[in-house]
Design a protein around this motif. Structure first.
Motif, PDB file in Angstrom:
ATOM      1  N   SER A 149       5.785  -5.451  -7.732  1.00 27.79           N
ATOM      2  CA  SER A 149       4.566  -5.843  -8.448  1.00 27.79           C
ATOM      3  C   SER A 149       3.497  -4.760  -8.336  1.00 27.79           C
ATOM      4  N   ALA A 150       3.394  -4.145  -7.163  1.00 29.13           N
ATOM      5  CA  ALA A 150       2.428  -3.068  -6.957  1.00 29.13           C
ATOM      6  C   ALA A 150       2.792  -1.842  -7.794  1.00 29.13           C
ATOM      7  N   ILE A 151       4.075  -1.518  -7.855  1.00 33.83           N
ATOM      8  CA  ILE A 151       4.531  -0.400  -8.684  1.00 33.83           C
ATOM      9  C   ILE A 151       4.251  -0.687 -10.156  1.00 33.83           C
ATOM     10  N   VAL A 152       4.478  -1.930 -10.575  1.00 32.52           N
ATOM     11  CA  VAL A 152       4.182  -2.326 -11.957  1.00 32.52           C
ATOM     12  C   VAL A 152       2.701  -2.099 -12.259  1.00 32.52           C
ATOM     13  N   GLY A 153       1.839  -2.500 -11.334  1.00 32.31           N
ATOM     14  CA  GLY A 153       0.408  -2.270 -11.523  1.00 32.31           C
ATOM     15  C   GLY A 153       0.083  -0.796 -11.641  1.00 32.31           C
ATOM     16  N   THR A 154       0.766   0.022 -10.872  1.00 31.50           N
ATOM     17  CA  THR A 154       0.527   1.467 -10.895  1.00 31.50           C
ATOM     18  C   THR A 154       0.933   2.058 -12.240  1.00 31.50           C
ATOM     19  N   PHE A 155       2.060   1.621 -12.778  1.00 34.61           N
ATOM     20  CA  PHE A 155       2.504   2.104 -14.087  1.00 34.61           C
ATOM     21  C   PHE A 155       1.594   1.570 -15.194  1.00 34.61           C
ATOM     22  N   ALA A 156       1.209   0.310 -15.090  1.00 38.66           N
ATOM     23  CA  ALA A 156       0.351  -0.288 -16.117  1.00 38.66           C
ATOM     24  C   ALA A 156      -1.019   0.381 -16.169  1.00 38.66           C
ATOM     25  N   ALA A 157      -1.461   0.916 -15.047  1.00 39.55           N
ATOM     26  CA  ALA A 157      -2.792   1.511 -14.955  1.00 39.55           C
ATOM     27  C   ALA A 157      -2.962   2.724 -15.849  1.00 39.55           C
ATOM     28  N   VAL A 158      -1.848   3.376 -16.199  1.00 35.95           N
ATOM     29  CA  VAL A 158      -1.953   4.620 -16.975  1.00 35.95           C
ATOM     30  C   VAL A 158      -1.262   4.522 -18.332  1.00 35.95           C
ATOM     31  N   SER A 159      -0.953   3.308 -18.771  1.00 37.40           N
ATOM     32  CA  SER A 159      -0.216   3.133 -20.023  1.00 37.40           C
ATOM     33  C   SER A 159      -0.915   2.140 -20.934  1.00 37.40           C
ATOM     34  N   ALA A 215       0.826  -1.198   0.000  1.00 37.10           N
ATOM     35  CA  ALA A 215       0.000   0.000   0.000  1.00 37.10           C
ATOM     36  C   ALA A 215       0.867   1.257   0.000  1.00 37.10           C
ATOM     37  N   ASP A 216       1.924   1.247   0.794  1.00 37.39           N
ATOM     38  CA  ASP A 216       2.811   2.405   0.844  1.00 37.39           C
ATOM     39  C   ASP A 216       3.494   2.641  -0.506  1.00 37.39           C
ATOM     40  N   ALA A 217       3.959   1.579  -1.138  1.00 36.54           N
ATOM     41  CA  ALA A 217       4.642   1.724  -2.424  1.00 36.54           C
ATOM     42  C   ALA A 217       3.739   2.373  -3.454  1.00 36.54           C
ATOM     43  N   ILE A 218       2.493   1.928  -3.530  1.00 37.57           N
ATOM     44  CA  ILE A 218       1.534   2.513  -4.474  1.00 37.57           C
ATOM     45  C   ILE A 218       1.285   3.980  -4.147  1.00 37.57           C
ATOM     46  N   SER A 219       1.056   4.262  -2.878  1.00 36.95           N
ATOM     47  CA  SER A 219       0.750   5.620  -2.459  1.00 36.95           C
ATOM     48  C   SER A 219       1.927   6.558  -2.681  1.00 36.95           C
ATOM     49  N   PHE A 220       3.130   6.123  -2.317  1.00 38.08           N
ATOM     50  CA  PHE A 220       4.303   6.976  -2.463  1.00 38.08           C
ATOM     51  C   PHE A 220       4.625   7.223  -3.929  1.00 38.08           C
ATOM     52  N   ALA A 221       4.228   6.307  -4.822  1.00 37.57           N
ATOM     53  CA  ALA A 221       4.456   6.485  -6.261  1.00 37.57           C
ATOM     54  C   ALA A 221       3.408   7.390  -6.900  1.00 37.57           C
ATOM     55  N   GLY A 222       2.357   7.711  -6.167  1.00 33.32           N
ATOM     56  CA  GLY A 222       1.335   8.610  -6.680  1.00 33.32           C
ATOM     57  C   GLY A 222       0.002   7.954  -6.969  1.00 33.32           C
ATOM     58  N   GLY A 223      -0.102   6.652  -6.717  1.00 26.38           N
ATOM     59  CA  GLY A 223      -1.360   5.952  -6.927  1.00 26.38           C
ATOM     60  C   GLY A 223      -2.182   5.885  -5.652  1.00 26.38           C
ATOM     61  N   SER A 224      -3.299   5.181  -5.746  1.00 28.30           N
ATOM     62  CA  SER A 224      -4.190   5.018  -4.598  1.00 28.30           C
ATOM     63  C   SER A 224      -4.424   3.526  -4.373  1.00 28.30           C
ATOM     64  N   PRO A 225      -3.943   2.972  -3.258  1.00 30.42           N
ATOM     65  CA  PRO A 225      -4.082   1.533  -3.019  1.00 30.42           C
ATOM     66  C   PRO A 225      -5.434   1.168  -2.419  1.00 30.42           C
ATOM     67  N   LEU A 226      -5.930   0.012  -2.810  1.00 30.61           N
ATOM     68  CA  LEU A 226      -7.166  -0.517  -2.248  1.00 30.61           C
ATOM     69  C   LEU A 226      -7.024  -2.022  -2.121  1.00 30.61           C
ATOM     70  N   MET A 227      -7.283  -2.559  -0.947  1.00 30.18           N
ATOM     71  CA  MET A 227      -7.208  -3.991  -0.683  1.00 30.18           C
ATOM     72  C   MET A 227      -8.620  -4.532  -0.458  1.00 30.18           C
ATOM     73  N   THR A 228      -8.804  -5.812  -0.790  1.00 29.56           N
ATOM     74  CA  THR A 228     -10.072  -6.459  -0.469  1.00 29.56           C
ATOM     75  C   THR A 228      -9.847  -7.942  -0.201  1.00 29.56           C
ATOM     76  N   ALA A 229     -10.758  -8.504   0.594  1.00 26.40           N
ATOM     77  CA  ALA A 229     -10.812  -9.954   0.799  1.00 26.40           C
ATOM     78  C   ALA A 229     -12.260 -10.411   0.758  1.00 26.40           C
ATOM     79  N   GLU A 230     -13.115  -9.586   0.161  1.00 28.73           N
ATOM     80  CA  GLU A 230     -14.558  -9.835   0.170  1.00 28.73           C
ATOM     81  C   GLU A 230     -15.081  -9.987  -1.257  1.00 28.73           C
ATOM     82  N   ILE A 231     -15.591 -11.169  -1.565  1.00 30.64           N
ATOM     83  CA  ILE A 231     -16.033 -11.454  -2.927  1.00 30.64           C
ATOM     84  C   ILE A 231     -17.267 -10.650  -3.314  1.00 30.64           C
ATOM     85  N   SER A 232     -18.111 -10.297  -2.350  1.00 27.21           N
ATOM     86  CA  SER A 232     -19.359  -9.615  -2.684  1.00 27.21           C
ATOM     87  C   SER A 232     -19.139  -8.201  -3.215  1.00 27.21           C
ATOM     88  N   GLU A 233     -17.984  -7.608  -2.939  1.00 30.35           N
ATOM     89  CA  GLU A 233     -17.717  -6.263  -3.445  1.00 30.35           C
ATOM     90  C   GLU A 233     -16.811  -6.274  -4.678  1.00 30.35           C
TER      91      GLU A 233
END
Length: 250
Positions: A192-202, A27-45
């Motif tokens: 891996s989280a940073i990769v996701g953050t970069f992939a999100a905008v490319s 979560a910190d890596a995503i946030s510090f890179a400029g993204g917004s982290p969100l975690m879940t463990a709930e299938i209904s959402e």
């Protein structure tokens, strides 16, 4: 505009099925890179969260069988909604984990897979010379990355002293080695989280994978220089360097 600049402008939301050992660091890596982290463990959402996410990162580091429906649902939704889907296949060569990932791959397509040499060798149906979840030491094994990309249809990031990024046809390399990456548990998960953050905008996932790996590696090298190879403060300094890079862009 660079990918890092796009991240600062868009502040992408990254949905994570995280390894509970390292979820705070992710979560910190995503946030510090400029993204917004969100975690879940709930299938209904799942549908709601995938809809609002800009990328999805799944990590099998602490899975159990009861997690499979959640992983399958999130991954299928990411495919259906055309959200970049990144897999961190922690210790995938262990039989239970291997079976878990095989079942997922029968139903979904991962866009990027990030692992160490032993993990990537599994996707290539090869035997790695390096062993275990910390296989970071030697042997580029470029062919393994290329074959894994061809077999999975994903961009492959094989991390080690030299990182190999392959789309199955060409390879790029990142030579930003630090011994403190290996000592600090969770650095791969953070990447891996940073990769996701970069992939999100490319639109170019091969480029995003390369630039994310280079960005994270360079941040780690700078952090290593400042902590003088003492590992205890490394992750905090690594996060500082990630944040400083985003501020320079701003």
């Amino acid at each position: 505009m660079s990918i890092l600049e796009k991240i600062q402008e868009k502040q992408p939301l990254i949905l994570n099925l995280a390894n509970f050992v390292t979820s705070q660091r992710v979560a910190d890596a995503i946030s510090f890179a400029g993204g917004s982290p969100l975690m879940t463990a709930e299938i209904s959402e799942s549908e709601t969260l995938v809809e609002i996410a800009d990328a999805v990162v799944v990590n099998i580091g602490t899975i159990s069988e009861k997690d499979y429906p959640l992983f399958l649902t999130i991954c299928q939704l990411a495919n259906q909604k055309h959200k970049p889907l990144i897999l961190d296949p922690v210790a995938v060569n262990v039989p239970f984990r291997a079976n878990f990932v095989k079942r997922l791959m029968q139903e979904v397509k991962f866009d990027i897979i990030r692992g160490n040499s032993a993990e990537i060798a599994w996707f290539a149906d090869k035997e790695s010379l390096n062993k275990g979840i910390d296989a970071l030491e030697s042997n580029l094994e470029v062919e393994h990355a290329r074959v894994a990309a061809q077999k999975t249809g994903a961009v492959i990031i094989q991390t080690g002293k030299v990182d190999v990024i392959s789309n199955g046809f060409e390879e790029l390399f990142v030579e930003t080695d630090s011994p403190l990456f290996k000592i600090n548990v969770g650095c791969g998960d953070m990447l891996s989280a940073i990769v996701g953050t970069f992939a999100a905008v490319s639109d170019d996932l091969f480029k995003a994978a390369y630039e994310a790996t280079e960005f994270f590696g360079e941040s780690g090298v700078k952090a290593t220089e400042q902590v003088e190879n003492l590992p205890g403060n490394f992750v905090n300094r690594l996060l500082d360097k990630i944040y400083q890079a985003t501020q320079e862009v701003i």
